[in-house]
Write a protein that holds these residues in place. Structure first.
Motif, PDB file in Angstrom:
ATOM      1  N   GLY A 156       0.804  -1.212   0.000  1.00 30.64           N
ATOM      2  CA  GLY A 156       0.000   0.000   0.000  1.00 30.64           C
ATOM      3  C   GLY A 156       0.838   1.263   0.000  1.00 30.64           C
ATOM      4  N   THR A 193      -4.935  -1.155   1.519  1.00 30.88           N
ATOM      5  CA  THR A 193      -5.678   0.097   1.685  1.00 30.88           C
ATOM      6  C   THR A 193      -6.566   0.051   2.919  1.00 30.88           C
ATOM      7  N   SER A 196      -4.339   0.314   6.050  1.00 30.36           N
ATOM      8  CA  SER A 196      -3.297   1.341   6.078  1.00 30.36           C
ATOM      9  C   SER A 196      -3.430   2.210   7.330  1.00 30.36           C
TER      10      SER A 196
END
Length: 242
Positions: A156, A193, A196
């Motif tokens: 990511g 994502t 994150s």
């Protein structure tokens, strides 16, 4: 007799496919684009990143290696590339929960899929994945497979590989990561994502703690190390990223 002959012919054909498969691309890691999908699963954007910083396995902390194995493939050093028990267990867990909570892919399968195949969910793609997985296992040692996986997986925020991820998230070389930071990176692999810490700090901390719990269950860390790690605040390299 006919059935036995068919099975033997099938095995010979599969073995030929494995032997003739080319996995030499793994010798030179290449950056792969990040695809951005809309709510319907259609690709709306593609981001390329050529910044891959490869490191040797001995530069990667054992805590990070153990964290990745704990959360992604606990039988990595024991199976031959395909963990049939793991696939059956994941299917059972998903069936009981009524949703996908576990996957059956090994680290070697992930490497073959990420490097050589698309993300489409078809039987033909799965068959190709299994063939490539067996060829990778025949060609490389477990440590070589793990080194290539950790240097090529996407974490990511534009970070390909553990070294780049360590810099992006914590502003340090991968060799300097703490246990807590190692568990955080390992937790990103499933859904970079979604987990994150720059976008979802609470979810990232929860995921880190799941990884640490798995490491404790696998006896990689003690109860005291577990408690110390989950009590540490996550300090990111760049708090201005949102």
């Amino acid at each position: 007799f006919v059935m036995l002959l068919v099975v033997l012919c099938g095995l010979v054909m599969v073995n030929h496919l494995i032997s003739s498969s080319d996995v030499s691309k793994l010798e030179e890691p290449e950056p792969r684009p990040t695809f951005i999908y809309d709510q319907n699963g259609e690709i709306v954007s593609k981001i390329s990143n050529a910044n891959i910083e490869g490191v040797d396995l001995d530069q990667i902390p054992k805590e990070l290696i153990e964290a990745v194995i704990s959360v992604e493939d606990q039988q990595f050093y024991k199976h031959g590339g395909i963990n049939y028990f793991g696939i059956a267990r994941a299917f059972t867990q998903n069936l009981l929960k009524g949703k996908v909570v576990a996957g059956g892919s090994t680290i070697t399968q992930q490497l073959s899929k990420n490097e050589f195949l698309t993300q489409e969910r078809t039987y033909s793609r799965k068959f190709k994945e299994l063939i490539l997985t067996k060829k990778i296992e025949r060609t490389y040692s477990k440590d070589e497979i793990l080194e290539r996986y950790l240097n090529q997986i996407y974490f990511g925020e534009g970070a390909w590989g553990v070294q780049r991820a360590a810099h992006i998230y914590f502003g340090k070389d991968v060799s300097d990561l703490t246990l807590s930071e190692s568990a955080t990176l390992a937790g990103l692999i499933k859904a970079p994502t979604h987990y994150s810490p720059y976008k979802h700090m609470e979810k990232s901390v929860e995921r880190r703690n799941v990884v640490l719990s798995l490491m404790k269950s696998e006896k990689y860390i003690s109860q005291a190390e577990f408690e110390e790690a989950i009590g540490q605040e996550m300090v990111l390299a760049d708090s201005t990223i949102t």
